[in-house]
Design an enzyme around this catalytic site. Sequence first.
Site, short mmCIF file in Angstrom:
data_model
loop_
_atom_site.label_atom_id
_atom_site.label_comp_id
_atom_site.label_asym_id
_atom_site.label_seq_id
_atom_site.Cartn_x
_atom_site.Cartn_y
_atom_site.Cartn_z
N HIS A 186 0.87 -1.19 0.00
CA HIS A 186 0.00 0.00 0.00
C HIS A 186 0.91 1.24 0.00
O HIS A 186 1.00 1.97 0.99
CB HIS A 186 -0.90 -0.03 1.24
CG HIS A 186 -2.01 0.97 1.23
ND1 HIS A 186 -2.31 1.75 0.13
CD2 HIS A 186 -2.92 1.33 2.19
CE1 HIS A 186 -3.35 2.53 0.43
NE2 HIS A 186 -3.72 2.29 1.67
N ASP B 71 -2.15 -1.97 12.17
CA ASP B 71 -3.20 -2.03 11.14
C ASP B 71 -4.15 -3.14 11.57
O ASP B 71 -3.85 -3.91 12.50
CB ASP B 71 -2.54 -2.35 9.77
CG ASP B 71 -3.51 -2.32 8.60
OD1 ASP B 71 -4.62 -1.78 8.75
OD2 ASP B 71 -3.15 -2.84 7.52
N ARG C 242 -2.87 12.01 3.06
CA ARG C 242 -3.11 11.23 1.84
C ARG C 242 -3.38 12.18 0.68
O ARG C 242 -2.90 11.99 -0.43
CB ARG C 242 -4.32 10.29 2.03
CG ARG C 242 -4.14 9.17 3.05
CD ARG C 242 -3.10 8.16 2.60
NE ARG C 242 -3.40 7.57 1.30
CZ ARG C 242 -4.24 6.56 1.09
NH1 ARG C 242 -4.84 5.99 2.12
NH2 ARG C 242 -4.46 6.08 -0.12
N1 NVA Z 1 -4.38 -3.93 5.53
C1 NVA Z 1 -5.61 -3.22 5.25
C2 NVA Z 1 -5.34 -1.80 4.89
C3 NVA Z 1 -6.58 -0.98 4.60
C4 NVA Z 1 -6.29 0.43 4.18
C5 NVA Z 1 -6.36 -3.94 4.14
O1 NVA Z 1 -5.72 -4.35 3.16
O2 NVA Z 1 -7.56 -4.10 4.26
N1 CP Z 2 -6.02 3.90 4.56
C1 CP Z 2 -6.76 3.67 3.47
O1 CP Z 2 -6.26 3.33 2.39
O2 CP Z 2 -8.10 3.90 3.64
P1 CP Z 2 -9.27 3.54 2.63
O3 CP Z 2 -9.38 2.04 2.60
O4 CP Z 2 -10.48 4.19 3.23
O5 CP Z 2 -8.95 4.06 1.28
#
Ligand code: NVA
Ligand code: CP
Length: 299
Positions: free
Chosen positions: A130, A218, A286
């Site tokens: 990410h 997370d 962001r």
């Molecule tokens: N690890 C989480 C991050 C969300 C922004 C996911 O992939 O759902």
């Molecule tokens: N942190 C993040 O990417 O949030 P969203 O899933 O809301 O885009």
Amino acid sequence: MTRHFLTLLDLTSDELRSLIRRAHELKRGRQRGEINESLRHKVLGMIFEKSSTRTRVSFEAGMTQLGGAAMFLSPNDTQLGRGEPVEDTARVLSRMVDGIMIRTFAHETVETFAEYSTVPVINGLTDLVHPCQLLADMQTYFEHRGDIQGRTVAWIGDGNNMCHSYINAARRFDFRLRIACPEGYDPDPAILDPATDRCEIVRDPMAAAEGVDLVVTDVWASMGQEEEQKQREAAFAGYQVTPELMARADEKALFMHCLPAHRGEEVAAEVIDAPDSVVWDEAENRLHAQKALLEFLLR
Ligand code: NVA
Ligand code: CP
């Protein structure tokens, strides 16, 4: 050559650092009410195969603020959802728009997309990494505490896409990373192995937090892992970021979370809702960090 942003490693340390500086500049400009239409008439296509609040709104608002536009594309309403190949979609979209952001499951999908796209492709989250979130996290650290080079960060929880991006960030921004994850939830060795000069697994979360400058966590079950929720809650018991864990860190340590957060699971409410919590700045950044990224790739 078309540049893409599929992982943090697609940009050099210098490029990432100047991007963070630009993000901060854009933020100050916006606070002063300045108009900057550096991407006037440019269009960003955004494919979301998973849910999103921050990523969608920050890219869409960011493109509009820069004088361009963004287009939300869901697989339910496009031919992608009916099986049109990624290769064909990439070739077609890149003849119409100036950049494409994708949030999807398999990382290979964004790689294939980039291979067939003639315009920059931005990874808005895959199961593997990410990178956009790390731009915001690094900007937030710089704004609150200065350069992260030489600092120590504790990652508490799942060795997931966010953890992988922290490993890549440790390489590019030159900080040390201690990863506290239960056995069976380690980061991918393909990501960790090239970074072992800076990153190590420390099973005990309290030991990992000792004296660190930044604590990050997370969710325990990421998007696509919903059916593992119960099993993961059991595996991650003891991996919550609590006030006691934060007390082990340096007294000036920051806490970050990409959000959405599950209070009472990976983080205690007292930590994330503390009056000086930077998670809201982190979320706001962001917007600024991705505007800097869009300028870098689309201009
Ligand atoms: N690890 C989480 C991050 C969300 C922004 C996911 O992939 O759902
Ligand atoms: N942190 C993040 O990417 O949030 P969203 O899933 O809301 O885009």
